[in-house]
Enzyme design. Structure first.
Site, PDB file in Angstrom:
ATOM      1  N   GLY A  15       0.844  -1.204   0.000  1.00 56.38           N
ATOM      2  CA  GLY A  15       0.000   0.000   0.000  1.00 56.38           C
ATOM      3  C   GLY A  15       0.875   1.249   0.000  1.00 56.38           C
ATOM      4  O   GLY A  15       0.485   2.283   0.541  1.00 56.38           O
ATOM      5  N   ALA A  26       0.953   5.825   3.804  1.00 59.70           N
ATOM      6  CA  ALA A  26       2.375   5.687   3.472  1.00 59.70           C
ATOM      7  C   ALA A  26       2.960   7.053   3.117  1.00 59.70           C
ATOM      8  O   ALA A  26       4.054   7.412   3.561  1.00 59.70           O
ATOM      9  CB  ALA A  26       2.538   4.713   2.313  1.00 59.70           C
ATOM     10  N   LYS A  67      -4.946  -0.338  11.913  1.00 58.17           N
ATOM     11  CA  LYS A  67      -6.363  -0.353  12.195  1.00 58.17           C
ATOM     12  C   LYS A  67      -7.145   0.083  10.948  1.00 58.17           C
ATOM     13  O   LYS A  67      -6.537   0.733  10.093  1.00 58.17           O
ATOM     14  CB  LYS A  67      -6.682   0.545  13.387  1.00 58.17           C
ATOM     15  CG  LYS A  67      -6.594   2.042  13.092  1.00 58.17           C
ATOM     16  CD  LYS A  67      -6.976   2.839  14.294  1.00 58.17           C
ATOM     17  CE  LYS A  67      -8.443   3.155  14.290  1.00 58.17           C
ATOM     18  NZ  LYS A  67      -8.762   4.470  13.702  1.00 58.17           N
ATOM     19  N   LYS A 103       2.738   7.808  20.761  1.00 58.62           N
ATOM     20  CA  LYS A 103       2.868   9.232  21.087  1.00 58.62           C
ATOM     21  C   LYS A 103       3.734   9.382  22.336  1.00 58.62           C
ATOM     22  O   LYS A 103       3.547   8.662  23.316  1.00 58.62           O
ATOM     23  CB  LYS A 103       1.482   9.855  21.332  1.00 58.62           C
ATOM     24  CG  LYS A 103       0.678  10.006  20.050  1.00 58.62           C
ATOM     25  CD  LYS A 103      -0.616  10.744  20.315  1.00 58.62           C
ATOM     26  CE  LYS A 103      -1.536  10.683  19.120  1.00 58.62           C
ATOM     27  NZ  LYS A 103      -1.355  11.743  18.150  1.00 58.62           N
ATOM     28  N   HIS A 139      -7.919   3.779  20.522  1.00 57.27           N
ATOM     29  CA  HIS A 139      -7.103   4.814  21.165  1.00 57.27           C
ATOM     30  C   HIS A 139      -7.538   5.125  22.610  1.00 57.27           C
ATOM     31  O   HIS A 139      -6.716   5.131  23.524  1.00 57.27           O
ATOM     32  CB  HIS A 139      -7.132   6.114  20.358  1.00 57.27           C
ATOM     33  CG  HIS A 139      -6.784   5.946  18.909  1.00 57.27           C
ATOM     34  ND1 HIS A 139      -5.854   5.039  18.475  1.00 57.27           N
ATOM     35  CD2 HIS A 139      -7.228   6.570  17.787  1.00 57.27           C
ATOM     36  CE1 HIS A 139      -5.744   5.119  17.153  1.00 57.27           C
ATOM     37  NE2 HIS A 139      -6.578   6.035  16.720  1.00 57.27           N
TER      38      HIS A 139
HETATM   39  C1  BG6 Z   1      -7.244   7.790  13.618  1.00 57.04           C
HETATM   40  C2  BG6 Z   1      -8.700   7.943  13.332  1.00 57.04           C
HETATM   41  O1  BG6 Z   1      -6.952   6.512  14.108  1.00 57.04           O
HETATM   42  O2  BG6 Z   1      -6.849   8.765  14.586  1.00 57.04           O
HETATM   43  C3  BG6 Z   1      -9.019   9.351  12.862  1.00 57.04           C
HETATM   44  O3  BG6 Z   1      -9.088   7.002  12.337  1.00 57.04           O
HETATM   45  C4  BG6 Z   1      -8.499  10.369  13.844  1.00 57.04           C
HETATM   46  O4  BG6 Z   1     -10.418   9.511  12.653  1.00 57.04           O
HETATM   47  C5  BG6 Z   1      -7.034  10.102  14.186  1.00 57.04           C
HETATM   48  O5  BG6 Z   1      -8.642  11.652  13.274  1.00 57.04           O
HETATM   49  C6  BG6 Z   1      -6.560  11.001  15.303  1.00 57.04           C
HETATM   50  O6  BG6 Z   1      -5.173  10.873  15.455  1.00 57.04           O
HETATM   51  P1  BG6 Z   1      -4.268  12.065  16.018  1.00 57.04           P
HETATM   52  O7  BG6 Z   1      -2.899  11.472  16.083  1.00 57.04           O
HETATM   53  O8  BG6 Z   1      -4.392  13.181  15.036  1.00 57.04           O
HETATM   54  O9  BG6 Z   1      -4.836  12.425  17.354  1.00 57.04           O
END
Ligand code: BG6
EC number: 1.1.1.49
Length: 481
Positions: free
Chosen positions: A17, A23, A148, A182, A240
């Site tokens: 991909g 990517a 995911k 993070k 998350h």
């Molecule tokens: C992704 C989700 O896993 O995480 C998105 O699919 C979301 O919808 C994103 O916007 C948020 O990630 P971050 O790192 O910008 O907080």
């Protein structure tokens, strides 16, 4: 302060991909930054693999364009880009057929780390895993990385786990949840387990409640088709937010090793009570044009939530009686991710009625302005007697550690962990399944009750109902500023 960079072993990394959005946005720019920092040894190879017929040089040019688009100008150094692009190769491959697999096999070298990053639709995980195995491209030491969404419910997650397990052992499978990569999320573990200060208070005797907020300003961002079948629960909570909850609530593991950590996280998920009606509020942004979820998602009849607030209970000795409030949503007032642990009132006040007591709160700011803030009561300066005031012991990591602190993107760290063979920040199969096992009945309940999300204004802090969820318990959400 310049972070210490420890080089990894030489590797061949195949990105399936490779012409896709993730990517271009994250994986390749992340690798470039690690190359620039000297963490990737000379002689490593990055092989893009995708369905499109692209010549190697065109692939390299596509990557150059992606670096220019997604990195800061100051990070772009001509010689470094040229040497990075030299590392890249490309193969046109058919995940479900025969084309390209021999070519890929010939590109791979013996006796170095082989990693396969599947940045493709989950429906292809099994096909790719099978071909990597049957064609002898992957061996017992190879690593496979998957993105995911890992399923859309327990049954599909189990099927994906089974498809991977047919060809790879669990210690070879790296399921990405980029929140775990993070910097500040990892700091949660340091705060809890490298200090004596907090852990003795970290239980229902002293903690009144915990709030976890992940607020975004973006909408569905052109991903309406995926998002509308997913919603905030599947897109953000199942992975998350659940991971953040685990890191806050877990018991101290006996060591910082992948399975020791993951065993403890799993216990938290398994201890979650089922969530009933009245313990959550779903919302949908309704505004004009793209600021209207129904238009943004492309589904005029959608009942999918772009916001959810929930109250969770963890049934174990440590947490029984302390609610965990979680909320996440799109098109909110600002982009804020934080965890706030609110402590209980001291058992007895010696300062009299006139002094209003304010809670001690420990806030861990995940993004932006990564840092921590602890609200404590002090005496207000001046001769006016013993008047109390709550102030913040505020620490921003950038200030504490140097303003030029270069925090690596989550993907950079996670890819390097794959090469090192360290699974600590990746989800184990049983963890993902346990999270779905908790989520599934909640979503089934909505479907049975024909639950409709409550409208909220784009740019607001979410629907009214979310405020009520806390108010009825005599508590308040922290402000989304
Ligand atoms: C992704 C989700 O896993 O995480 C998105 O699919 C979301 O919808 C994103 O916007 C948020 O990630 P971050 O790192 O910008 O907080």
């Amino acid at each position: 302060m310049v972070a210490r960079v420890i080089p990894v072993e030489q590797f061949d990394l195949v990105i399936f991909g490779a012409t896709g959005d993730l990517a271009r946005r994250k994986i390749l720019p992340g690798l470039y930054r690690r190359w620039k920092e000297g963490q990737i040894p000379e002689g490593s190879k990055i092989i893009g693999a995708a369905r499109s017929e692209v010549a190697r040089d065109d692939f390299r040019e596509m990557v150059r364009a992606a670096l220019q688009e997604f990195l800061d100008r100051k990070e772009l150094v001509d010689d470094t880009i040229a040497s990075f692009l030299d590392m890249l190769d490309y193969v046109t491959i058919d995940a479900k057929g025969d084309a390209g697999w021999d070519v890929l096999s010939n590109m791979m070298r013996a006796d170095i780390v082989r990693a396969f990053y599947l940045s493709v639709a989950p429906a292809l995980f099994g096909d790719i895993a099978k071909r990597l195995h049957t064609r002898g491209i992957a061996d017992r030491n190879s690593r496979i990385v998957v993105e995911k969404p890992f399923g859309k419910d327990l049954a599909t997650a189990r099927a994906l786990n089974a498809a991977l397990a047919e060809y790879f052992h669990e210690d070879q499978i790296y399921r990405i949840d980029h929140y775990l990569g993070k910097e500040t999320v990892q700091n949660l573990m340091a705060v809890r387990f490298a200090n004596i200060l907090f852990e003795p208070l970290w239980n229902s005797q002293f903690v009144d409640h915990v709030q976890i907020t992940v607020a975004e300003t973006v909408g569905v961002d052109g991903r309406g088709e995926y998002y509308d079948t997913s919603g905030a629960m599947r897109d953000m909570v199942q992975n998350h937010l659940m991971q953040l909850l685990c890191l806050i609530a877990m018991e101290p593991p006996h060591c910082f090793e992948p399975d020791a950590m993951r065993d403890e996280k799993l216990k938290v998920i398994r201890a979650l009570d089922p969530m009933g009606p009245g313990e959550y509020v779903r919302g949908q942004y309704r505004g004009r044009g793209r600021e209207d979820y129904l238009i943004d998602s492309g589904n005029p009849d959608s009942r999918t939530e772009s916001f959810i607030a929930m109250k969770l209970h963890i049934s174990n000795w440590r947490w029984k009686g302390t609610p965990f409030y979680l909320r996440t949503g799109k098109r909110l007032k600002s982009r804020v991710s934080e965890i706030a642990v609110t402590f209980k009132e001291p058992p007895h006040s010696i300062f009299g009625e006139s002094n209003q007591w304010r809670e001690n709160v420990l806030v861990i700011r995940l993004q932006p302005d990564e840092g921590m803030d602890l609200r404590v009561m002090i005496k207000e300066p001046g001769p006016g007697g013993m008047r109390l005031k709550d102030v913040a012991l505020d620490m921003s990591f950038a200030e504490a550690l140097g303003n030029d602190l270069d925090i690596p993107d989550a993907y950079e760290r996670l890819i390097m962990d794959v090469i090192r063979g360290n699974q600590t920040l990746f989800m184990r199969g049983d963890e993902v399944e346990a999270a779905w096992a908790w989520v599934d009945p909640v979503i089934e309940g909505w479907e049975q009750r024909d639950d409709r999300p409550e409208a909220y204004e784009p740019g607001s802090t979410g629907p009214e109902g979310a405020l009520m969820l806390m108010h009825k318990d005599g508590r308040r959400w922290r402000e989304i500023r």
